[in-house]
Design a protein around this motif. Structure first.
Motif, PDB file in Angstrom:
ATOM      1  N   TYR A 168      21.185  10.527  45.490  1.00  0.00           N
ATOM      2  CA  TYR A 168      20.858  11.411  46.810  1.00  0.00           C
ATOM      3  C   TYR A 168      21.907  12.568  47.233  1.00  0.00           C
ATOM      4  CZ  TYR A 168      20.282  12.254  51.704  1.00  0.00           C
ATOM      5  OH  TYR A 168      20.076  12.940  52.982  1.00  0.00           O
ATOM      6  N   LEU A 227      15.105  13.591  48.615  1.00  0.00           N
ATOM      7  CA  LEU A 227      15.466  13.666  49.964  1.00  0.00           C
ATOM      8  C   LEU A 227      16.700  14.247  50.181  1.00  0.00           C
ATOM      9  CD1 LEU A 227      14.733   9.859  50.764  1.00  0.00           C
ATOM     10  CD2 LEU A 227      13.467  11.953  51.731  1.00  0.00           C
ATOM     11  N   SER A 259      17.413  17.471  52.267  1.00  0.00           N
ATOM     12  CA  SER A 259      18.102  17.268  53.648  1.00  0.00           C
ATOM     13  C   SER A 259      18.981  18.732  53.816  1.00  0.00           C
ATOM     14  CB  SER A 259      19.218  16.090  53.688  1.00  0.00           C
ATOM     15  OG  SER A 259      20.085  16.537  52.417  1.00  0.00           O
ATOM     16  N   VAL A 282      21.692  16.700  47.007  1.00  0.00           N
ATOM     17  CA  VAL A 282      22.364  17.619  48.227  1.00  0.00           C
ATOM     18  C   VAL A 282      23.171  18.514  47.616  1.00  0.00           C
ATOM     19  CG1 VAL A 282      24.303  18.000  50.038  1.00  0.00           C
ATOM     20  CG2 VAL A 282      22.628  15.717  49.970  1.00  0.00           C
TER      21      VAL A 282
END
Length: 371
Positions: A149, A184, A188, A153
């Protein structure tokens, strides 16, 4: 008088037997503690793959160095997920192995069958869920989707085309966890970005992986990542074509000095030490163990030189939040890409949702069914 003498002799005899029994138990315990525990590892690929199997072997080597004279290890490489692995396990047991690390996803059912025939041997399966009735089989894994995750980013900040590629082996829950977590993370910070998934249908197939990487680059992807046993083909192909990469299983920055961003890497050694010690001192228990980044068995890889300091600081801040329990990857509200509620608002995912994941989050392009 004779009765008293007989009673005294009986007491003496019982005391001698008790003393002998205690002495033999102490001797046996001393011998057991001084006898090295034989530990076996089985891998589906080469330990020189700079990926999944390499990471397990590094953990084995760490355990040997940390427990000198306490363990003896063997490792058998390139064993397919078939009846062949049962043969290897049986041979290990015949040679005195008492702890077996079954490292590949498809080894699970063979491990259960062999374990049922050898209740005095401990089995540790990497991933999967063992039945509650199991006495000598445990499973272990780390929440690899946490650093993935964070890597998402970073990738979301770095992409210029808003097209990213994910090359994956098989659509099993662990792989889908990574695809979803990475996506995700990307979205984000970059809601317009999309992650295109290509399946190779194999844990290790370098030619297919190279072709998949080229195809995604031609599609316009400027960042590639993967869930394959050996990430090196994708990393080197991306570097050749001037595309950025997020790694998996191991830190491969030296193979992509320009395009490397960051990634997930394993650190199995300390856990293998802990498991071996528990088997040796008879405190091991069956069950399904899952570890977060705070445990240290899955980590964020180093950053490449292309990643700005601001992005590195953002990633490290998120890493700290995850390790402190202040951020959960698959938190509610969470819908899949078909609009179905998967985690309700204000709720956290349970283990069943994570371990049985069979859906994509919004932003993933491609099908779960293999083509």
């Amino acid at each position: 008088m004779r009765f008293r003498q007989s009673l005294l002799w009986l007491c003496f005899l019982l005391g001698a037997i008790l003393l002998l029994s205690t002495t033999m138990s102490v001797v046996h315990a001393a011998q057991s503690s001084s006898t090295p525990l034989k530990v076996g590892f089985i891998t589906v690929g080469s330990v020189n793959d700079w990926g999944y199997n390499y990471a397990h072997d590094q953990g084995r080597r760490f355990m040997e160095a940390a427990l000198p004279k306490q363990v003896e290890t063997t490792i058998v490489e390139n064993i397919p997920e078939s009846a062949e692995v049962e043969r290897v396990m049986e041979k290990m047991i015949a040679n005195g192995t008492r702890l077996i690390f079954s490292t590949s996803y498809g080894y699970f059912d063979p491990a259960l069958r062999v374990a049922s025939r050898h209740p005095n041997v401990t089995f540790e399966q990497c991933g999967r869920i063992v039945p509650a009735s199991s006495k000598n089989v445990g499973t272990y894994f780390a929440k690899q989707y946490q650093p993935m995750y964070i890597s998402g980013v970073v990738a979301g900040r770095m992409t210029k085309k808003n097209n990213l590629g994910f090359i994956a082996a098989h659509p099993v829950p662990q792989v889908l966890q990574n695809i979803n977590a990475f996506t995700l993370g990307v979205r984000s910070v970059n809601p317009k970005a999309k992650v295109h998934v290509v399946w190779t249908n194999s844990w290790s197939d370098a030619p297919t992986e190279a072709e998949a990487a080229k195809g995604l680059i031609e599609l316009g992807a400027d960042v590639l990542t993967m869930h394959l046993d050996s990430p090196i083909t994708v990393v080197q192909t991306a570097e050749k074509y001037g595309v950025m990469t997020v790694g998996y299983h191991a830190d491969l920055k030296k193979f992509a000095p320009k395009g490397w961003l960051t990634g997930e890497m394993w650190n199995w050694g300390p856990l293998y030490v802990k498991i071996a010690q528990s088997v040796k001192n008879d405190t091991w228990k069956a069950g399904n163990a899952r570890y977060g980044m705070n445990d240290g068995y899955t980590k964020l890889s180093s950053f490449g030189p292309a990643v700005p300091d601001t992005v590195q600081k953002e990633a490290l801040g998120l890493k700290k939040k995850i390790e402190q329990g202040n951020f959960v990857v698959f938190q509610g509200p969470l819908k899949d890409r078909d609009g179905k509620d998967r985690v309700a608002s204000g709720k956290l995912p349970d283990a069943d949702l994570i371990e049985s994941m069979n859906w994509f989050v919004p932003g993933v392009e491609g099908n779960i069914a293999q083509k």
